[in-house]
Design an enzyme around this catalytic site. Structure first.
Site, PDB file in Angstrom:
ATOM      1  CB  CYS A 265     -34.202 -47.006 -15.338  1.00  0.00           C
ATOM      2  SG  CYS A 265     -35.505 -47.917 -15.934  1.00  0.00           S
TER       3      CYS A 265
ATOM      4  CG  HIS B 271     -33.116 -33.254 -16.473  1.00  0.00           C
ATOM      5  ND1 HIS B 271     -34.083 -33.459 -17.271  1.00  0.00           N
ATOM      6  CD2 HIS B 271     -33.580 -33.599 -15.100  1.00  0.00           C
ATOM      7  CE1 HIS B 271     -35.210 -33.796 -16.738  1.00  0.00           C
ATOM      8  NE2 HIS B 271     -34.941 -33.769 -15.569  1.00  0.00           N
TER       9      HIS B 271
ATOM     10  CG  HIS C 196     -14.249 -53.755 -14.265  1.00  0.00           C
ATOM     11  ND1 HIS C 196     -13.903 -54.940 -14.554  1.00  0.00           N
ATOM     12  CD2 HIS C 196     -13.289 -53.532 -13.317  1.00  0.00           C
ATOM     13  CE1 HIS C 196     -12.740 -55.582 -13.871  1.00  0.00           C
ATOM     14  NE2 HIS C 196     -12.399 -54.499 -13.210  1.00  0.00           N
TER      15      HIS C 196
END
Length: 486
Positions: free
Chosen positions: A211, A290, A375
Site C-alpha cells: 500500500c 524501510h 491537511h
C-alpha cells in the site's frame, strides 16, 4: 501552559525573522557572487594555502550545496484523477456475505469471522468489487485480472487526460505500481500500447510493494525528473483483487478479502517551469523508510500458501498494527526536521534529553504537526490504524475526516487511497493557496513513505471533477465502531 507554549512559538518565529533579515543583508553584500567567482575563489585560496582545514571544508560544503541548488528542478503536480467504478460494481456488506456463502468455499466459522471483520471495518454499503467476483460462480483467472486492471488504470488515465492540455508524446516518464498482479507484457507496457507513448519513454512497473507503493512511485518519478529536463511523468496507482481472492479457511488470509476494494489513480507530474502556473501542487518533500531488516516487520504481510498448502492468499499477522505503528513512527521522525517549526523540534529534543539523560519522569513531548501541515491524508488501512494516528498525533475529527470517509465510501484501495482522501478535501473546498498537504502510506516489506505538497492555487470544488463531487454533500457521516447487519 498553553499561553507559555504560544509565547514560545512567537519568540522562535521572531528569531526566524531576524535570521531572514541577516540572510538578506548577506545576500545584498554578496550579490556579485556566481558559480565562476566561487570556483575562482576556492582555487585561489587553496593555491595560496591561506585557508584553514575547517574553512576549506565549509567552503567545499557550500559549493556542493550551491551546485545542487542551482541544478535541482522543482516538481509540480499538474493534476490527478481517481477512478470511480460503475454503480453496477457496488457491493454492500450483505451482498459480500451472500457471495461468500454462494461460492461454497468457506465453513461456518470462516463465514462468521468475515461478518465480524466487516462489522468492525469502518466501511459503508457502496464499495466496489471487480466484475468477475460479483458473478456466481465467480470468474477468476489471468484474463479476468488483466481486464480488471486495464479497466481501472485506463479509466483513471482517460479522466486525467480530459483534465489537462497535453500531447502524449510529451510524456517522458511512466511509473506504474500494482502489487499483486504482474503479467507479461507488463501493465506499464499496456499503457504505452493503449496511448501510443513515445519509443524512448522511461517506463517502470513496480510490483510487490504494498500500500505504500503510491508514494514510492511519486518519489521515483521525482528523482527521474531531476535528470530529465522539460519533462512530464505519468504515475499510475492500481491494484488487482481478482487473482488474489482467497477461498480457504485461514483467518489471517480471509481479512484481505474483507478490506480491499477496487480503486485506481493517475497523476501527472512536471518539472517544466511554465507548468507552475497551471499546476495544483508543488512537491516539497518525500521521505521513505524501510523496516525490512526486522523479521517481524518483514513477515507481517506476505503472499503465501495456507496451512493446507493448497491455496494462495495474503497473510496478515497479528502484529501488523504494532509493526505499522513502528514504521510510521520511524518515518515521522525522519520527516519532522524537514517540516516542523524550530519551537516544536526544540521541545521534543529537550523533553527527550531530560528523560533519557537526566532521568526525569516526564512524557516526551509530541510535536504538533498541525503547526506545519494543514491537511492530512493518512492511508485508510483500517479503523485501528486511523485511531492510533488520531491519538498519537493529536489530530482532530476534522483532520481525520478525509481518511475516515474514504475508508467508509471506498474501503482500502491500497496505494491509491491517499488520492481519494485528497480528492475529498478538494471536494469540500478546503484547499487554499499555500496550504500544505501530507500524504503518508505504509505497506508490506515493511515500508512507510510520505509526501508533502504545497498548494499553488485555491482549489475551487465547483470546477472539480472527482469521485466525490456528486455526493459530497452526504458527507461526513457518523460511522459506528460496530455496524451490525444480518
Amino acid at each position: 501552559m498553553i499561553r507559555v507554549k504560544h509565547a514560545f512559538h512567537y519568540l522562535t518565529a521572531n528569531m526566524y525573522l531576524l535570521l531572514i533579515l541577516l540572510v538578506a543583508i548577506f545576500y545584498h553584500h554578496c550579490s556579485f557572487v556566481n558559480k565562476k567567482n566561487l570556483l575562482a575563489l576556492y582555487v585561489m585560496q587553496l593555491d595560496n594555502h591561506k585557508l584553514h582545514l575547517v574553512e576549506t571544508i565549509l567552503l567545499s560544503c557550500f559549493l556542493v550545496m550551491f551546485h545542487f541548488k542551482l541544478h535541482s528542478r522543482k516538481v509540480y503536480l499538474v493534476n490527478y484523477a481517481c477512478y470511480k467504478p460503475d454503480a453496477s460494481l457496488m457491493c454492500s456488506k450483505q451482498q459480500f456475505m451472500h457471495l461468500s456463502r454462494s461460492c461454497r468455499a468457506f465453513n461456518e466459522e470462516s463465514l462468521a469471522f468475515q461478518k465480524k471483520v466487516l462489522e468492525r471495518s469502518g466501511i459503508g454499503e457502496k464499495t466496489y468489487l471487480p466484475e468477475g467476483l460479483l458473478t456466481v460462480p465467480a470468474k477468476e483467472g489471468l484474463s479476468e485480472a488483466r481486464e480488471e486492471a486495464e479497466r481501472v488504470m485506463f479509466g483513471a488515465v482517460d479522466e486525467l487526460f480530459s483534465k489537462v492540455r497535453l500531447k502524449v508524446n510529451d510524456i517522458g516518464i511512466l511509473v506504474l505500481n500494482c502489487s499483486m498482479f504482474s503479467p507479461t507484457p507488463s501493465l506499464s507496457s499496456a499503457v504505452v500500447n493503449r496511448y501510443k507513448l513515445r519509443s524512448n519513454i522511461l517506463s517502470y512497473n513496480l510490483g510487490g510493494m504494498g500500500c505504500s507503493a503510491g508514494m514510492i512511485s511519486i518519489d521515483l518519478a521525482k528523482h527521474l525528473l531531476q535528470v530529465q529536463p522539460n519533462c512530464y511523468a505519468l504515475v499510475i496507482n492500481v491494484e488487482c483483487s481478482n487473482e488474489n481472492w482467497y477461498r480457504g479457511n485461514d483467518r489471517s488470509m480471509l481479512i484481505s478479502n474483507c478490506i480491499f476494494r477496487v480503486g485506481g489513480a493517475a497523476i501527472l507530474l512536471s518539472n517544466r517551469s511554465i507548468d507552475r502556473f497551471y499546476s495544483k501542487y508543488q512537491l516539497i518533500h518525500t521521505v521513505r523508510t524501510h523496516k525490512g531488516a526486522d523479521d517481524l516487520a518483514f513477515n507481517s504481510v506476505s503472499q503465501q500458501e495456507d496451512d493446507d498448502k493448497s491455496l494462495v492468499g495474503i497473510k496478515l499477522s497479528k502484529e501488523l498494527v504494532a509493526v505499522a505503528g513502528d514504521a510510521i513512527k520511524t518515518n515521522i521522525t525522519a520527516l519532522g526536521p524537514l517540516v516542523l517549526p524550530f519551537s516544536e523540534q526544540f521541545l521534543f529534543l529537550a523533553t527527550k534529553l531530560a528523560k533519557k539523560i537526566f532521568k526525569m519522569k516526564i512524557a516526551v513531548y509530541v510535536p504538533d504537526f498541525k503547526l506545519a501541515i494543514e491537511h492530512f491524508c493518512f492511508h485508510a488501512g483500517g479503523p485501528a490504524v486511523l485511531d492510533a494516528m488520531e491519538k498519537n498525533l493529536q489530530m482532530t475529527e476534522w483532520h481525520m475526516e478525509p481518511s475516515r470517509m474514504s475508508l467508509y465510501r471506498f474501503n482500502n484501495t491500497s496505494s491509491c487511497s491517499i488520492w481519494y482522501e485528497l480528492a475529498y478535501a478538494e471536494a469540500k473546498g478546503r484547499i487554499r493557496k499555500g496550504d500544505r498537504v501530507w500524504q503518508i502510506a505504509f505497506g508490506s516489506g515493511f515500508k512507510c513513505s510520505s509526501s508533502v505538497w504545497r498548494a499553488l492555487t485555491d482549489v475551487d470544488p465547483i470546477g472539480e471533477e472527482n469521485p466525490w463531487m456528486d455526493e459530497i454533500n452526504d458527507f461526513p457521516v457518523i460511522v459506528p465502531k460496530v455496524q451490525v447487519f444480518e
